[in-house]
Design an enzyme around this catalytic site. Sequence first.
Site, PDB file in Angstrom:
ATOM      1  N   THR A 272       0.805  -1.225   0.000  1.00 24.05           N
ATOM      2  CA  THR A 272       0.000   0.000   0.000  1.00 24.05           C
ATOM      3  C   THR A 272       0.833   1.267   0.000  1.00 24.05           C
ATOM      4  O   THR A 272       0.293   2.362  -0.149  1.00 24.05           O
ATOM      5  CB  THR A 272      -0.946   0.019   1.217  1.00 24.05           C
TER       6      THR A 272
ATOM      7  N   VAL B 105       6.030   2.915  -3.113  1.00 25.95           N
ATOM      8  CA  VAL B 105       6.839   1.993  -3.905  1.00 25.95           C
ATOM      9  C   VAL B 105       6.090   0.686  -4.131  1.00 25.95           C
ATOM     10  O   VAL B 105       6.139   0.108  -5.229  1.00 25.95           O
ATOM     11  CB  VAL B 105       8.195   1.740  -3.230  1.00 25.95           C
TER      12      VAL B 105
ATOM     13  N   SER C 123      -4.322  -1.903   6.915  1.00 25.25           N
ATOM     14  CA  SER C 123      -4.620  -1.881   5.478  1.00 25.25           C
ATOM     15  C   SER C 123      -5.302  -3.155   5.003  1.00 25.25           C
ATOM     16  O   SER C 123      -5.679  -3.245   3.826  1.00 25.25           O
ATOM     17  CB  SER C 123      -3.323  -1.684   4.677  1.00 25.25           C
TER      18      SER C 123
ATOM     19  N   ARG D 109      21.912  -4.320   2.238  1.00 29.04           N
ATOM     20  CA  ARG D 109      22.725  -3.850   1.112  1.00 29.04           C
ATOM     21  C   ARG D 109      24.215  -4.085   1.299  1.00 29.04           C
ATOM     22  O   ARG D 109      24.911  -4.469   0.362  1.00 29.04           O
ATOM     23  CB  ARG D 109      22.459  -2.359   0.862  1.00 29.04           C
TER      24      ARG D 109
ATOM     25  N   CYS E 226      18.164   4.664  -4.161  1.00 25.54           N
ATOM     26  CA  CYS E 226      17.779   5.358  -5.390  1.00 25.54           C
ATOM     27  C   CYS E 226      18.855   6.327  -5.856  1.00 25.54           C
ATOM     28  O   CYS E 226      19.140   6.420  -7.063  1.00 25.54           O
ATOM     29  CB  CYS E 226      16.447   6.074  -5.195  1.00 25.54           C
TER      30      CYS E 226
ATOM     31  N   SER F 231       8.920  12.148  -2.901  1.00 29.26           N
ATOM     32  CA  SER F 231       8.475  10.756  -3.038  1.00 29.26           C
ATOM     33  C   SER F 231       9.454   9.800  -2.388  1.00 29.26           C
ATOM     34  O   SER F 231       9.093   8.665  -2.065  1.00 29.26           O
ATOM     35  CB  SER F 231       8.288  10.399  -4.509  1.00 29.26           C
TER      36      SER F 231
ATOM     37  N   ARG G 183      16.948  17.580  -0.137  1.00 29.25           N
ATOM     38  CA  ARG G 183      15.516  17.361  -0.413  1.00 29.25           C
ATOM     39  C   ARG G 183      14.952  18.641  -1.022  1.00 29.25           C
ATOM     40  O   ARG G 183      15.175  19.738  -0.503  1.00 29.25           O
ATOM     41  CB  ARG G 183      14.763  17.015   0.875  1.00 29.25           C
TER      42      ARG G 183
ATOM     43  N   HIS H 118      14.120  12.198  -8.886  1.00 23.19           N
ATOM     44  CA  HIS H 118      15.347  12.759  -8.327  1.00 23.19           C
ATOM     45  C   HIS H 118      16.240  13.284  -9.449  1.00 23.19           C
ATOM     46  O   HIS H 118      16.173  12.828 -10.594  1.00 23.19           O
ATOM     47  CB  HIS H 118      16.144  11.690  -7.569  1.00 23.19           C
TER      48      HIS H 118
END
Length: 340
Positions: A15, A18, A44, A103, A132, A162, A238, A245
């Site tokens: 939801t 992404v 949700s 990562r 990103c 976002s 930001r 971006h």
Amino acid sequence: MAGEREYVVAVAGATGAVGREMLAVLEQRSFPVKEVRALASERSAGKRLPFRGGGVTVSVLGEDSFAGVDLALFSCGGALSRRLAPAAARAGAVVVDNSSAFRMQPGVPLVVPELNPGALRGHERIIANPNCSTILFLMAAAPLHRAVPVERAIVCSYQAVSGSGEKGMAELRGQQRALAEGREPVASLYPYPIAGNVLPFVERILEGGHTPEEMKLHNETTKILGDERPRVSATCVRVPVERAHSEAIHLDLSGRMSPEEARAILSRAPGVRVVDDPERNRFPTPREAAGGDEVLVGRIREDLAFPGGLALFAAMDQLRKGAALNAVQIAEELIRGALL
């Protein structure tokens, strides 16, 4: 991918911004889905999300959500990923995780499919999607680095709200309405209002003065390239852009490369579109990148601070190539390599 085996796919965090994009990308790219499971928090549960002209009902995300799942796309935050991704892997799913949880973990592939698909071989059921900002930087810089190695890179990012999910986009819209109505915008998610402003701050400031976003650019670049070069110094900002971006990138090369050579290399790079026509004022913008799958690269020119270096500007839809699309492309690469 018609005629291939079909897969049971779970989207954890379905939801969120992404997660919704993951469902859209699976549909748009005709991924061979036999069944899709939309998973999210208890509040949700029961919601319907669009998929393939109909809908899918959201179920509660938990450790028992992954029986029979072949592929699990995670976008539910690092804490939940650390707890639930291993459970999904134990249940037999291959996990592609969009958080920072795995990562930098040894043995976990960190993959941009256009750049290092070979890292997927020998995976142990958990694969990490890069940050990103790292994806944007490397899609523009890695093709050049392969031709003439980059010694150092200075990166300034201009990151859309976002990147903070639905809450970030809602905060920007609310503050923009306040300004239009003559009211003072109120900050909630960010430490200062983002509307009509820029914040040299993404997430928090660590000891030493860098933010996690800046450290991710530095550390993830080394892992993805398998090379200590380039050494990356970043300032992540930001900006009051809802989606997509951008980055200003300065490259100190180990040898000479002309802007014309760089344009030619980037024009052949998969997933990249060169937008660079100074006479017509054509250059990348987040508005043009929004909703698209390509990384736009332009303003390619000699860097005046680094003799023989290059400066360029790049833009990319953060929700797509920066997150959902890259995850689905990883899954497609797994299928091509018989790794799923």
